[in-house]
Design an enzyme around this catalytic site. Structure first.
Site, mmCIF file in Angstrom:
data_model
loop_
_atom_site.group_PDB
_atom_site.id
_atom_site.type_symbol
_atom_site.label_atom_id
_atom_site.label_comp_id
_atom_site.label_asym_id
_atom_site.label_seq_id
_atom_site.Cartn_x
_atom_site.Cartn_y
_atom_site.Cartn_z
ATOM 1 N NE ARG A 90 -3.697 -7.641 -2.963
ATOM 2 C CZ ARG A 90 -4.928 -8.029 -3.315
ATOM 3 N NH1 ARG A 90 -5.324 -7.873 -4.552
ATOM 4 N NH2 ARG A 90 -5.749 -8.553 -2.423
ATOM 5 C CB SER B 152 -0.871 -0.015 1.253
ATOM 6 O OG SER B 152 -1.749 1.075 1.259
ATOM 7 C CB CYS C 179 -4.759 -11.818 -14.684
ATOM 8 S SG CYS C 179 -4.564 -12.899 -13.260
ATOM 9 C CB CYS D 28 1.707 -15.183 -9.694
ATOM 10 S SG CYS D 28 0.146 -14.466 -9.186
ATOM 11 C CB CYS E 35 -1.446 -7.833 -8.399
ATOM 12 S SG CYS E 35 -1.734 -8.166 -10.132
ATOM 13 C CB THR F 52 -5.196 1.172 6.000
ATOM 14 O OG1 THR F 52 -4.449 1.027 4.809
ATOM 15 C CG2 THR F 52 -4.656 0.212 7.041
ATOM 16 C CB CYS G 66 0.479 -9.706 -15.964
ATOM 17 S SG CYS G 66 1.336 -10.620 -14.677
#
Lengths: 620, 253
Positions: free
Chosen positions: A367, A118, A595, A589, A592, A403, A564
């Site tokens: 992400r 974040s 996709c 990978c 995130c 958050t 991606c």
């Protein structure tokens, strides 16, 4: 320690060998697939048991599939801010009221915080409620915001926008944090309170009672080979049963997707809309370091109809560290757009480059995040469980903060659950407790007020003037009227439906990475520390292996190669014959979920890989 | 044939990108993902297999370091070890800790626990020393079977197939002995969640090196740690003549 199977290991091997011999004589339907319009044979991509069930698979005959089960009072899926806050609040209440409560939390990352990414500017409102003494407890909120800059960038210049108090992005009173470290600290507090935390174990399956209510979860199986067959070290996951299960998987959770369908939780809300956020950590030249400074920008390199922008935060933790990143709304229409390359390109803007020159990149990650806000909130309670945090999606988009609302939702969930779960007689209609009080509490809380006030800002970008129309709308209706306008604007629909066919769009010429400010994809992925056990079925499963080439590549020129952020998807030429095939590099990978969100065919279904796989973020 | 000591080391995970500290005194470890040394996993698996085959009664997992190493010991317990020993070493002692100090600790523990076998990984992936097993055997004056790719217990002796530069060497050594595990010895099992939960109930004893009479003073001083020099891009040539010309221009030939 070996699974107690009906046959010994040697006998199992013998049976498997016999099955393979039989299968070789059988027509190869499962294992190869022929394209209709060419004679080329496509190798099979997907082998995961969610697409090819094991009860029909001859290689799995005779393998012991019984699972060990354990009971807890509450099981929480996901060790992020929401899950941990819920766990902590439950244990705090248990301590106050001197009641016993078993709370188990499972997290797919190898350690708490390793999959957390974040910006982040933390608004301490929820933390102040959870731990009023967070400072004494050593919470890593070390950087109060001292300066707040907002800019509209053009290719060479910067237009400063005054950060007036009352604008959603004003950060006075907030802290720049490394959320991964903050989450790790939350994990330590939770363990001290007696929460059982199990990192490295992913919740792979939702379990149901006979009456349809949620019974708990099962963790992932281990020891399945890449082709889907059982290895010698195969072991079933474990079942964790609970009176209530909390799902805090973060944005676009894979179990949450199932729950939406199962309980029809999204019938009265709009489909969620998302963005992808890419982030890097840089150690910069001390002379350029301004601890506490927060910079946001919109505009270049995105055009006015593509939502997105950047952030650059100067941390104050002893070394000249900056956290910077780029967000691109996933409702973008041009399939040639690459969020990663927009991010790399943005760093070359004179205003940004001058901060980064002479510095060193030390971390990278990405992400997806929620952008839907109020209009996209589903029902969050169902028999046996509830959704917390970014999973249903409480992010305040113009504030760029989720958050504090995620933590608060976890705390409200805990407060609603506690009396029910410790009651002598829960008086529930279903075996898994249904606790609609959680949703009522949400609606009465500051989360709801906050999200309602900003509900029209993001959708206001869907106008001819794009970004500028949105900013005007924000200035008039939010800053002056505080979101009290009586209408609620709609979003544009599913992100995956927004892509225009490639032939209607112009390819974007991205500059080559210079290796000093901008970098190539693969070296970035290496910095994320991501890795997975190689010999397991790819967890990016395709419902139909033929669609990527037939649809995604043919119509949209394979946008997954571009969106991606980890280079998982590659279209490579076939070894024999003409044409391309999709290659899935599942080991890269970074979890995130982009996709799964943006695939125009909605053919990709992200499922959880073996636990402890994925990125190894350190304070991202 | 009762007890086996297995050493497990907590190291930075092999997939993580290593970063050198700005002051060049070492590498950054704070908050970085750590896991059990892969060769130690193989060692634990071998010890547990020997127990399952009933050659030994008890497997004790040992690790030296600060409190975080107890997580590594727990993983070993979840894989099947019976109990753990945590030798507390922290701060400067931990940073300076090397094979010499570890082997002294293991030698002392092997005597104390009356172990018949000490099984270690052949080397740790952070320092690549490949010394602890050999030093432990020397301090105990026990035979050693290093780089083991196959271990068979034969009465009071152990047959070890070793991976050596020339191929495979088979030796027979008498117990008590020290073995070090090489890659092909076995495939370690997963530490599954039910076993992790059970492992929480298994005992981990804590002690200090001083309790074993071991002094942790290092004979090695790290002067400086640097990143390897960045590799320059290669140049592709079309023909052999081009290659020769380039090598000549380069001064290589």
């Amino acid at each position: 320690m070996f699974p107690a199977s009906r046959y010994s290991v040697q006998a199992q091997r013998c049976i498997r060998a016999l099955k393979t011999v039989q299968a070789e004589h059988a027509p190869p339907q499962h294992y190869m697939w022929r394209r209709n319009c060419s004679s080329a044979v496509m190798p099979r991509i997907t082998s995961h048991y969610t697409i090819f069930p094991r009860d029909k698979d001859p290689r799995w005959e005779g393998v012991e599939m019984a699972r060990f089960a354990d009971e807890a009072d509450v099981v929480i899926v996901g060790g992020g801010p929401a899950g941990l806050s819920a766990a902590i609040r439950l244990k705090q209440l248990a301590k106050e009221q001197e009641k016993e409560l078993r709370v188990c939390l499972v997290e797919k990352a190898s350690q708490i915080g390793a999959h957390t990414l974040s910006g982040a500017c933390l608004e301490p409102s929820a933390l102040n409620e959870l731990f009023p003494d967070w400072k004494e407890r050593g919470a890593p909120l070390n950087t109060p915001v001292t300066e707040d800059l907002f800019s509209i960038l053009t290719e060479k210049y910067r237009i400063p926008v005054p950060m007036l108090p009352g604008l959603p992005m004003n950060n006075h009173g907030n802290y720049i944090v490394r959320l991964g470290h903050f989450v790790h600290w939350l994990g330590e507090q939770a363990e001290e309170l007696g929460v059982e935390i199990y990192p490295g174990y992913a919740a792979a399956e939702v379990l149901f009672h006979e009456d349809g209510s949620v019974k708990g979860i099962a963790t992932n199986d281990v020891g399945i080979a890449k082709d889907g067959s059982p290895k010698d070290v195969f072991e079933r996951g474990m079942e964790l049963h609970a009176k209530v299960t909390l799902f805090g998987e973060g944005c676009h959770g894979h179990l949450a997707k199932q729950l939406y369908r199962q309980f029809n939780l999204r019938e009265n809300c709009e489909p969620q809309t998302y963005a992808i956020g890419l982030k890097e950590l840089w150690l910069i030249d001390e002379k350029k370091w301004r601890p506490g400074r927060v910079e946001h920008s919109v505009g270049w390199p995105l055009n006015r109809n593509t939502y997105g922008g950047s952030f650059l935060y100067h941390l104050n933790e002893g070394e000249p560290l900056v956290a910077l990143g780029f967000v691109v709304g996933l409702d973008y229409t041009n399939p040639y757009l690459s969020p990663f390359r927009e991010f790399q390109r943005w760093k070359h803007h004179p205003f940004v480059a001058k901060t980064l020159e002479g510095g060193n990149r030390i971390a990278y990650g990405a992400r997806a995040l929620n952008e839907g806000g109020y209009q996209c909130l589903p029902k969050v309670t169902f028999p046996g469980g509830m959704l917390i945090g970014c999973s249903p999606g409480f992010m305040n988009v113009p504030k760029i903060k989720g958050t504090h609302t995620a933590m608060k939702s976890g705390m409200l969930a805990a407060e609603a659950i506690f009396p029910k779960v410790t009651a002598e007689d829960p008086a529930s209609e279903t075996a898994g407790l249904h606790i609609p009080e959680y949703e009522d509490n949400l609606k009465k809380s500051w989360i709801w007020k906050e999200l309602y006030a900003v509900r029209n800002i993001r959708p206001s970008f869907h106008n001819y003037f794009g970004l500028y129309g949105g900013m005007v709308y924000t200035g008039v209706f939010y800053w002056i009227l505080r979101g009290k306008e009586p209408w609620t604007l709609k979003h544009a629909g599913l992100d995956s439906a927004q892509l225009k066919p490639a032939k209607e769009c112009t390819p974007i010429e991205y500059p080559k990475p210079d290796g000093k400010l901008s970098f190539d994809l693969l070296s970035s992925v290496a910095l994320s520390g991501t890795n997975h056990e190689g010999d397991q079925p790819p967890h990016l499963t395709l419902k139909d292996d033929s669609i990527p080439v037939a649809n995604n590549l043919a119509i949209y020129d394979g946008p997954e190669q571009r969106f991606c952020p980890a280079g998982v998807y590659e279209y490579v030429p076939l070894e024999t014959g003409e044409g391309m095939r999709l290659q899935i590099n599942a080991q890269n990978c970074v979890h995130c979920k982009t996709c799964d969100i943006k695939d125009p065919s909605q053919n990709i279904n992200w499922v959880v890989p073996e636990g402890s796989g994925g990125p190894a973020y350190n304070g991202l | 044939m009762s007890r086996v000591l297995v050493g497990v080391k907590r190291v930075i995970d092999y997939a993580v990108k290593i970063r050198v500290k700005p002051d060049h005194s070492g590498v950054v470890t704070d908050g970085v993902k750590h896991s059990m040394n892969p060769f130690c996993e193989i060692a634990v698996e071998e010890a547990v297999k020997l127990k399952e085959k009933k050659f030994i009664k008890e497997v004790v997992a040992v690790s030296c370091g600060p409190t975080q190493v107890t997580e590594t010991i727990r993983t070993a317990l979840a894989m099947g070890c019976d109990r753990g020993i945590h030798v507390e070493v922290s701060g400067k002692d931990y940073e300076a800790m090397g094979p010499l100090q570890i082997s002294k600790i293991f030698a002392a523990l092997a005597k104390k626990e009356e172990a018949s076998l000490v099984i270690l990984g052949k080397q740790a992936i952070d320092d690549d020393c490949n010394q602890t097993g050999q030093m432990t055997a020397a301090l105990l004056d026990w035979p050693q079977g290093t780089f083991a790719s196959e271990v068979t217990i034969d009465g009071e002796k152990v047959k070890v197939v070793r991976e050596i530069d020339g191929g495979l060497e088979t030796i027979k050594i008498s117990m008590p002995a020290v073995l070090t595990a090489d890659l092909r010895l076995n495939t370690p099992r997963y530490a599954t969640l039910p076993n992790i939960m059970k492992a929480k109930k298994k005992k981990i004893a804590t002690m200090k090196p001083a309790d074993l009479g071991v002094d942790m003073v290092s004979r090695v001083e790290v002067l400086r740690v640097d990143e390897p020099p960045t590799r320059l891009a290669g140049v592709k040539v079309e023909t052999v003549d081009d290659l020769v010309a380039k090598l000549k221009a380069n001064g290589t030939i």
